[in-house]
Design an enzyme around this catalytic site. Structure first.
Site, PDB file in Angstrom:
ATOM      1  N   ARG A 143       0.699  -1.369   0.029  1.00  0.00           N
ATOM      2  CA  ARG A 143      -0.256   0.099  -0.083  1.00  0.00           C
ATOM      3  C   ARG A 143       0.985   1.254  -0.170  1.00  0.00           C
ATOM      4  O   ARG A 143       0.523   2.173  -0.739  1.00  0.00           O
ATOM      5  CB  ARG A 143      -0.842   0.002   1.308  1.00  0.00           C
ATOM      6  CG  ARG A 143      -1.832   1.035   1.208  1.00  0.00           C
ATOM      7  CD  ARG A 143      -3.123   1.126   2.393  1.00  0.00           C
ATOM      8  NE  ARG A 143      -4.151   0.109   1.958  1.00  0.00           N
ATOM      9  CZ  ARG A 143      -4.274  -0.868   2.692  1.00  0.00           C
ATOM     10  NH1 ARG A 143      -3.461  -1.203   3.675  1.00  0.00           N
ATOM     11  NH2 ARG A 143      -5.261  -1.747   2.302  1.00  0.00           N
ATOM     12  N   ALA A 144       1.871   1.083   0.847  1.00  0.00           N
ATOM     13  CA  ALA A 144       2.979   2.330   0.673  1.00  0.00           C
ATOM     14  C   ALA A 144       3.248   2.683  -0.649  1.00  0.00           C
ATOM     15  O   ALA A 144       3.367   4.098  -0.809  1.00  0.00           O
ATOM     16  CB  ALA A 144       3.937   2.161   1.735  1.00  0.00           C
TER      17      ALA A 144
END
Length: 666
Positions: free
Chosen positions: A276-277
């Site tokens: 997700r980052a």
């Protein structure tokens, strides 16, 4: 309705303003978490953002804000095909109160009409109101777990589902999630923390001129809100137009392979979990380029995106401070800058990149190793150096471990958590009762059983069940609650040996980690010298408790009675504030009592106060050495609780004992 404070009039807080604006340009970034001390204009800036968002076109009369260009086929107010008339309205900012009910968040279904008439009579909740707008949660870290779960599901799927005994309603719920929090009041669950795309830390300025300007603008706004807003209307309009232009430019922004490699390398270098980052950084970098009026993402965009998207994703436990080593970030970007030259036509973009790769140095730099920081205690080195005034310098805590589960006996009715048994809104069904107020969890079998004997008298002639309000039964459920875990720690001279106090602090630190995972409040009372002291009043911030524990000095006599009486006072006050939350007192001591007249008898009388009030307690016996007096066990008996040694506190102690017995039997 009061005039909102103008967004452009907020003084300072550059990172906060930028993070909010980037989400206005690209809602796909995933929202903003604003961390900071009280009184730093967190809420003011967030509330002012809604005035900058473009207006929203909705299907006329739709309570769920369906887009006329692409109406939701599952909309409860639908179908909108063809959509027909539409209306334009300002983007909404919906606030989710910390104490909101589940029905207020997701909406309420009329169970009585659903069972008797087969009608889906649905009243929309806050998630429906926030669709295509902003959902703002002030003090998001204090939100109840079951609301957090619902919020996570809606944010992940872009839709809200309401299920009630086979009757379900679904509607779209895509919103910009913005939360503010004061870290002193506790940290967020890791799952919710990761859902926020960006995070910013805010603090009050220490510059007198800037503080003067803050006061001046606030007083001017309070005197004449409308006139103050009018003075900033021109700048507000310019920012609004820039947001619209950036949104239009965003689809044309190009993320080259070199930039994507910089993003991936940065996330890998900082050991960020999951992907997700990487995705959030890519979207943020694109929004930064569009905000600057460019179609090409530069290294400076990647750097700024990392500073906003990574700090809160690097925490490994609640005691880690969020942050990013900027020197390490610059080295990583420089190392991979050369790979982005080929696909970066912007002459002002990142260049060079010919430097040699730097060794992977962690945030600790030259290495703070346990061996260097804590020399082993040998002959004559059992007590740490004096810190002055007879007080002995604090020692570092030993490595924390997984503890056995400590719980409060009986069944409570406190806030939802994960420690002790309790009657809650969520959990396994154990029975039924008449609803007190609005029905939230229907017990279908009990409802049918209550209505069945009266069907002939009510004139039932068809297949449907003739149902009345008095027939409805609320399901009673049993789950887990969070407790107040109050630590009473002996910091006297008898605990001062370096290895011994280090082990004690490690044990308390382990229990604090366990309290964090089980959603408890914690407090810390210590006793040494001549008195007991409340080092930390009850709070949800276990990392604050850990910091106070780490700096705890030792020395002096052992006023055990004073520590117990101080803890008793803390519990008395806390019962007035939160009477439903049950307490678990954890006394960490070797059981000795010295100082004053009859210290042992006085400690016994203080301990019996807890037993008389039925307060659950555990004594962690810190006595060591070949000769043991068993004083901690006696204290546990007077408290009406149990005693465990430091070794028995470990979760693997029981399994190890079982294996030892099995080995001997074989």
């Amino acid at each position: 309705m009061s005039t909102p404070f103008p967004f452009t009039a907020v003084v300072g807080q550059d990172d906060l303003r930028l993070a909010l604006l980037l989400n206005a340009v690209s809602p796909a970034v995933g929202g903003v978490l604003v961390r900071g001390e009280k009184g730093t204009a967190k809420s003011t800036a967030v509330r002012a953002l809604s005035a900058l968002l473009p207006a929203v076109d909705t299907v006329a009369g739709c309570r769920f804000s369906c887009d006329p260009a692409a109406p939701d086929p599952a909309c409860p107010d639908g179908p909108h095909n063809p959509p027909g008339a539409f209306e334009s309205r300002p983007a909404r900012m919906v606030e989710l109160p910390v104490g909101a009910s589940e029905d207020r968040l997701v909406g309420a279904l009329d169970i009585e009409r659903a069972l008797a008439e087969g009608v889906k009579a649905f009243e929309p909740g806050l998630l429906a109101d926030a669709h295509r707008g902003i959902l703002y949660v002030d003090e998001v870290n204090l939100l109840h777990d079951h609301l957090v779960d619902l919020l996570l599901d809606a944010a992940a799927m872009g839709a809200s589902y309401v299920e009630r005994e086979g009757v379900s309603v679904r509607h779209a719920a895509r919103f910009l999630l913005v939360g503010t929090m004061n870290p002193e009041e506790g940290e967020l669950r890791p799952q919710l923390l990761d859902r926020f795309g960006l995070t910013v830390e805010v603090a009050a300025s220490r510059e007198p001129d800037q503080r003067v300007e803050v006061v001046r603008r606030r007083l001017a706004y309070d005197d004449d809100p409308t006139g103050f807003a009018a003075r900033w209307a021109g700048e507000e309009a310019a920012v609004r137009q820039r947001i619209v232009a950036a949104r239009e430019l965003l689809p044309s922004v190009r993320l080259g392979d070199g930039v994507l490699r910089q993003i991936a390398a940065t996330c890998a270098a900082f050991e960020v979990d999951g992907m997700r980052a990487d995705i959030v950084m890519a979207r943020t970098a694109g929004a930064l380029a569009a905000w600057a009026g460019r179609t090409v993402v530069l290294a400076e965009d990647v750097r700024q995106a990392a500073l906003l998207a990574l700090p809160h994703r690097r925490r490994r436990n609640p005691f880690d401070a969020p942050g990013l080593d900027e020197d390490r970030l610059d080295r990583t970007l420089e190392e991979f800058a050369g790979e982005s030259e080929d696909d970066d036509p912007d002459p002002d973009g990142p260049g060079g990149g010919g430097g040699q790769p730097q060794p992977d140095e962690g945030p600790q730099g030259d290495g703070d190793t346990d061996g260097a920081a804590r020399p082993e205690a040998g002959e004559g080195e059992g007590v740490p150096r004096q810190a002055g005034g007879g007080e002995q310098a604090p020692v570092r805590a030993a490595e924390p471990f997984r503890t056995k589960v400590l719980s409060v006996p009986g069944i409570g009715e406190g806030a939802a958590g994960r420690r002790s048994r309790a009657r809650t809104e969520h959990g396994r069904t154990t029975g039924a009762r008449r609803p007190r107020g609005a029905l939230t969890k229907l017990h279908l079998a009990a409802t049918v059983q209550a209505a069945a004997p009266h069907q002939r008298a009510r004139g039932r002639s068809g297949p449907g069940l003739v149902l009345r309000r008095d027939d409805l039964r609320q399901a009673t459920r049993e789950g887990r609650e969070g407790n107040l875990v109050l630590f009473v720690v002996d910091a006297s001279g008898s605990m001062a040996a370096r290895q011994r106090m280090s082990a004690v602090k490690g044990a308390v630190l382990s229990l604090l980690l366990d309290a964090y995972q089980r959603r408890d409040k914690v407090g810390l009372v210590t006793f040494r010298g001549a008195a007991g002291e409340v080092v930390l009043p009850p709070t949800s911030s276990v990392d604050t408790a850990a910091a106070r524990l780490e700096s705890l000095p030792t020395g002096g006599r052992t006023p055990l009675a004073a520590g117990l009486l101080k803890a008793h006072d803390v519990l008395r006050v806390e019962r007035l504030r939160d009477p439903a939350r049950r307490a678990l007192v954890v006394v960490v001591t070797d059981g000795r009592a010295t100082g004053g007249t009859e210290p042992v008898a006085l400690a016994g009388r203080a301990a019996r106060l807890f037993a008389a009030e039925g307060v659950a307690s555990v004594v962690v016996d810190c006595e060591s050495g070949p000769v043991r007096l068993g004083l901690a066990g006696q204290l546990a008996g007077e408290l009406g609780g149990t005693a465990v040694t430091l070794d028995e506190l470990r979760a693997d102690a029981i399994s190890g004992l079982v294996k030892d017995v099995q080995r001997r039997a074989a």
